[in-house]
Design an enzyme around this catalytic site. Structure first.
Site, PDB file in Angstrom:
ATOM      1  N   ASP A 273       0.830  -1.207   0.000  1.00  0.00           N
ATOM      2  CA  ASP A 273       0.000   0.000   0.000  1.00  0.00           C
ATOM      3  C   ASP A 273       0.865   1.258   0.000  1.00  0.00           C
ATOM      4  OD1 ASP A 273      -1.877  -2.085   0.739  1.00  0.00           O
ATOM      5  OD2 ASP A 273      -3.213  -0.478   1.368  1.00  0.00           O
TER       6      ASP A 273
ATOM      7  N   LYS B 154      -3.668  -5.895   2.113  1.00  0.00           N
ATOM      8  CA  LYS B 154      -4.711  -6.619   1.379  1.00  0.00           C
ATOM      9  C   LYS B 154      -4.360  -8.087   1.228  1.00  0.00           C
ATOM     10  CE  LYS B 154      -6.337  -2.626   1.204  1.00  0.00           C
ATOM     11  NZ  LYS B 154      -5.203  -2.116   1.980  1.00  0.00           N
TER      12      LYS B 154
ATOM     13  N   SER C 112      -5.442   4.794   5.788  1.00  0.00           N
ATOM     14  CA  SER C 112      -4.425   3.880   6.286  1.00  0.00           C
ATOM     15  C   SER C 112      -4.592   3.753   7.794  1.00  0.00           C
ATOM     16  CB  SER C 112      -3.035   4.423   5.954  1.00  0.00           C
ATOM     17  OG  SER C 112      -2.049   3.739   6.684  1.00  0.00           O
TER      18      SER C 112
END
Length: 560
Positions: free
Chosen positions: A79, A122, A472
């Site tokens: 990310d 993820k 986040s």
């Protein structure tokens, strides 16, 4: 009969045995259960950089316990590397690719069981979704968190410190030399980010679910103990196979509820709401994860405080006793009869755990003396978020739990970031970033940089940010994400105008646009659905099939 025996036993199955033998497997190897190792190792992701060594120790454990390990690769995007550019469109959709690829490899090869290796945002939920979908014996093993870096702004630094520092640099609060030193000193080891972001939240919640061995989610990446727990994982997967303990015997309504309570008690990432929803969906459970978060947040105390809610990082949390001690302190409000991948119940894991370090009450407290009497993640609803909005009050100042401000609106993440750095966002503003939801983004991008820039410019206590995108786990300050319906589907966030008043009320679980209902209805009549940003490739498909954030942003195949 083991699944693999369908293709490896009998004279008629010589073809499959010959195929394995072309890679060096022996006749004796192929008489053993075949255990897949789904390894998300790459040189793209610091949280996965050590997974080659971890995988080898898992193999050692499997072979020692009577199985034959067969390793294969899984994609995994960082990310952090995708922040602030088009790559972030792909991050959340990659979760579905990961789940689909593990499912595919497990069924193509008829693995008897799988060890899932991954550490990051993820990747962990994608692997758990695959485990829930397959319902064979599975254990998830992360690579562990990284150590904290040089002290900056009162705490050990990490990657996100650079974004905060850039905001400070733009406001002339630090020198360029102070800014540059973070490049060398904020990330001293590999591992998942040292703070309680989405990665470490999901690694911790995998432990809470029972899908990771005790301490297996948070033993530091650079420690010898990480390799020891890897070998133990290899041994335990064989025990699960022998006992017939499959994923859906562990991922249940009750274990999901345990994970929700642990997330609330540690003020985990808001993304956990979406990921636990998706995991429950794959396990075909009837639990309403969103409603459970909304209800339990009002009664679950905040028992742990970890960066960004405090200056203490994941290694501090591990040394304070980690997920096991947190669940021990919470045991009276958890379902401790739930089975786990250790082959024991939650209660048995807690009773038999050996702590290597003394308790640290600066990091983990008791239910009788918590950091707060409500959970660190909250669900908000109102005329601006009819389905849901998710916030993280455990990570921001209580003075912001009720915030009324003036909207300043942006139709993309990039527009907002440019305006913040240029000084166009001022005290009292509610920054509205829309068309960044699952369909509209597409991919529900994170507003990480925008929040960090607000912090760096000294606006963390005087502004708020709302979005149909995500945040986040490192973000703090007053924010509400996952707003559903999203702008691209005609949600009210689409018709907010500059200067409108917005009220965020955490205590009353509400998010409202302070405009008359008649005016809202008139604006919605005038709204026109935008064209999809992507019309081909994987994102073109995702635009069409993505469900709302309230439904876990899963791919809804009923839309085909």
């Amino acid at each position: 009969m083991h699944r693999s025996e369908k293709i490896l036993r009998g004279i008629d199955n010589q073809y499959y045995r010959a195929t394995y033998k072309s890679m060096g497997f022996t006749t004796e190897d192929l008489k053993r259960p075949i255990i897949g190792i789904a390894n998300a190792w790459s040189e793209c992701v610091p949280g996965h950089f050590n997974l080659r060594q971890v995988a080898q120790r898992v193999k050692d454990g499997i072979y020692r316990a009577g199985g034959t390990p067969v390793e294969f690769g899984v994609i995994g995007g960082c990310d952090g590397m995708a922040q602030g550019h088009d790559g972030m469109h792909y991050i959340l959709p990659s979760r579905e690719i990961i789940a689909n690829s593990v499912e595919s490899m497990a069924q193509i090869n008829l693995f008897d069981a799988i060890v899932l290796l991954g550490s990051c945002d993820k990747i962990v939920p994608g692997l758990l979704m695959a485990a829930a979908r397959l319902d064979i014996p599975c254990i998830l093993l992360p690579g562990g968190p990284m150590e904290g870096g040089i002290v900056f702004d009162g705490r050990q630094s990490d990657q996100t410190s650079s974004a905060e520092a850039y905001g400070m640099l733009s406001a002339n609060k630090i020198t360029e030399e102070e800014y540059k030193v973070l490049e060398e000193c904020s990330c001293p080891t590999c591992g998942s980010c040292s703070y309680l972001g989405t990665a470490n939240t999901m690694c911790s919640l995998s432990e809470a679910l029972g899908m990771t061995l005790p301490d297996g989610g948070i033993v530091p990446a650079s420690s010898a103990a990480r390799l020891a727990v890897a070998e133990e994982t290899g041994i335990k997967i064989m025990e699960l196979l022998e006992k017939g303990i499959t994923s859906r015997k562990i991922i249940t309504n009750e274990s999901i509820r345990n994970a929700i309570k642990v997330c609330l008690a540690m003020s985990g990432s808001t993304n956990a709401v979406m990921h636990l929803t998706a995991i429950a969906h794959e396990a075909e459970l009837d639990i309403d994860v969103l409603e459970e978060f909304g209800t339990l947040s009002k009664t679950t105390p905040q028992v742990a405080k970890i960066n960004p809610a405090s200056k203490y990082n994941m290694v501090d949390f591990y040394r304070a006793g980690g997920v096991v001690r947190l669940m021990s302190e919470m045991s009276s409000i958890l379902d401790t009869d739930q089975m786990t991948v250790s082959g024991k119940t939650v209660a048995e894991n807690i009773a038999g755990h050996r702590y290597l370090y003394p308790v640290d009450r600066r990091v983990i407290r008791t239910l009788d003396d918590p950091f707060g009497y409500t959970g660190g993640v909250a669900v908000l609803r109102g005329n601006l978020a009819p389905d849901t909005g998710i916030t993280k009050p455990g990570a921001f100042d209580k003075s912001l739990h009720h915030f009324v401000g003036e909207a300043i609106c942006f139709d993309s993440e990039e527009e907002a970031e440019e305006a913040i750095i240029a000084g166009k966002v001022r005290e009292g503003h509610v920054v509205v970033i829309r068309y960044e939801g699952p369909k509209g983004g597409p991919g529900m991008r994170e507003m990480f940089k925008a929040m960090k820039y607000l912090y760096g410019r000294g606006l963390a206590l005087t502004t708020a940010l709302i979005t149909d995108g995500r945040f986040s786990g490192t973000n703090n300050g007053c924010f509400v994400g996952h707003i559903s319906p999203e702008a691209a589907e005609g949600g009210p966030i689409a018709i907010v105008q500059d200067g409108d008043k917005i009220e965020i009320d955490v205590d009353n679980s509400s998010l409202n646009l302070l405009v008359s209902e008649e005016e809202i209805a008139e604006r919605l009549k005038r709204w026109k659905r935008p064209e999809p940003k992507f019309k081909k490739g994987y994102l073109g498909l995702y635009c069409k099939l993505a469900a709302s954030g309230a439904k876990g942003a899963i791919m809804d195949y009923s839309l085909l």
